[in-house]
Design an enzyme around this catalytic site. Sequence first.
Site, PDB file in Angstrom:
ATOM      1  N   ASP A  60      21.461  23.638  -9.399  1.00 32.06           N
ATOM      2  CA  ASP A  60      20.654  23.569  -8.176  1.00 32.06           C
ATOM      3  C   ASP A  60      20.934  24.760  -7.259  1.00 32.06           C
ATOM      4  O   ASP A  60      22.042  25.300  -7.245  1.00 32.06           O
ATOM      5  CB  ASP A  60      20.957  22.242  -7.454  1.00 32.06           C
ATOM      6  CG  ASP A  60      19.898  21.918  -6.414  1.00 32.06           C
ATOM      7  OD1 ASP A  60      18.782  22.464  -6.492  1.00 32.06           O
ATOM      8  OD2 ASP A  60      20.204  21.105  -5.516  1.00 32.06           O
ATOM      9  N   HIS A  70      14.968  31.661  -9.677  1.00 31.26           N
ATOM     10  CA  HIS A  70      14.876  30.986 -10.981  1.00 31.26           C
ATOM     11  C   HIS A  70      15.214  31.971 -12.114  1.00 31.26           C
ATOM     12  O   HIS A  70      15.875  31.619 -13.079  1.00 31.26           O
ATOM     13  CB  HIS A  70      13.478  30.406 -11.187  1.00 31.26           C
ATOM     14  CG  HIS A  70      13.137  29.303 -10.225  1.00 31.26           C
ATOM     15  ND1 HIS A  70      14.003  28.258  -9.949  1.00 31.26           N
ATOM     16  CD2 HIS A  70      12.033  29.077  -9.449  1.00 31.26           C
ATOM     17  CE1 HIS A  70      13.432  27.439  -9.063  1.00 31.26           C
ATOM     18  NE2 HIS A  70      12.248  27.917  -8.743  1.00 31.26           N
ATOM     19  N   LEU A 119      28.376  24.529 -30.536  1.00 32.26           N
ATOM     20  CA  LEU A 119      28.085  23.962 -29.211  1.00 32.26           C
ATOM     21  C   LEU A 119      26.770  23.203 -29.305  1.00 32.26           C
ATOM     22  O   LEU A 119      25.786  23.714 -29.838  1.00 32.26           O
ATOM     23  CB  LEU A 119      27.949  25.073 -28.153  1.00 32.26           C
ATOM     24  CG  LEU A 119      27.516  24.575 -26.766  1.00 32.26           C
ATOM     25  CD1 LEU A 119      28.636  23.786 -26.084  1.00 32.26           C
ATOM     26  CD2 LEU A 119      27.081  25.728 -25.864  1.00 32.26           C
TER      27      LEU A 119
END
Length: 256
Positions: free
Chosen positions: A34, A51, A145
Amino acid sequence: MSTTIAAPPLAAGVAQSVTSGSVTVPGHVAIIMDGNGRWAKARGLPRIAGHREGSRAVRRTVEAAIQSGVSWLTIYAFSSENWRRPLGEILDLTGLLRRYLRSEVAELKQAGVRLRFIGDRARFDPDIQKDLEVAERDTIANSRLNLTIALSYGARAEIAAAARAAIAAVQAGTLDAADLGEESFSRFLATAGMPDPDLIIRTSGEQRLSNFLLWQAAYAELIFLDVFWPDFSDAHFSAALREFAGRERRFGARKD
Ligand code: IPE
Ligand code: IPE
Ligand code: MG
């Protein structure tokens, strides 16, 4: 060849962390990324710049997770509620997602990352839906991962969908309603087969979950950082892992 999930389905709240030497590394870290908009605003830039810089932070974080020996990383990229944003921002975000999928997947595959997506993908354009499918299929054999990206994801919608699926199974006669418990219910969630998050990190200073992994977060440790997501670095990641290692997890039991 397909990989099997490392651990068998576990009861909700069972720790997945691995202790090596004296340090406990969380098996599953989830991040609420965020603060992109505020990062951009503080620099007099359009939100899209935040972004864009945020997607670079994703790259760094994936690398940091691999280096730290974390096996599951789940990142909240776009919530069900984020569709309420102005169309211009939604187009910017879906454009970035398109670019991310086209430019990063080959490298992630090379690095041994298995990609998964949770959320309502039907709301995205067909070409993006196709890219999501291809990314999952292309990386299915990887296990270094497990990177799960929550897109158009909302925990309440996920839980409601799981309830509908459980009811359908009961009606089809494949599930006895009396057998529906925490473990069997969690198999209907989008995260079926994944361990619960051990640690949830949220950047930007906000201290809430914003509809992220509400069921799975039952016993997650929470860390809220006063840093906007585009500034999140491997140093923040390592510091969060150190803080996690110092926490005492009790799962409701007593330690004495
Ligand atoms: C997080 O940054 C990215 C998304 C939710 C898509 P924000 O866009 O929420 O940035 P702030 O919180 O407004 O600063
Ligand atoms: C949560 O951030 C969702 C993501 C990070 C993708 P928001 O910015 O949407 O959350 P609220 O609106 O501040 O709770
Ligand atoms: Mg926000």
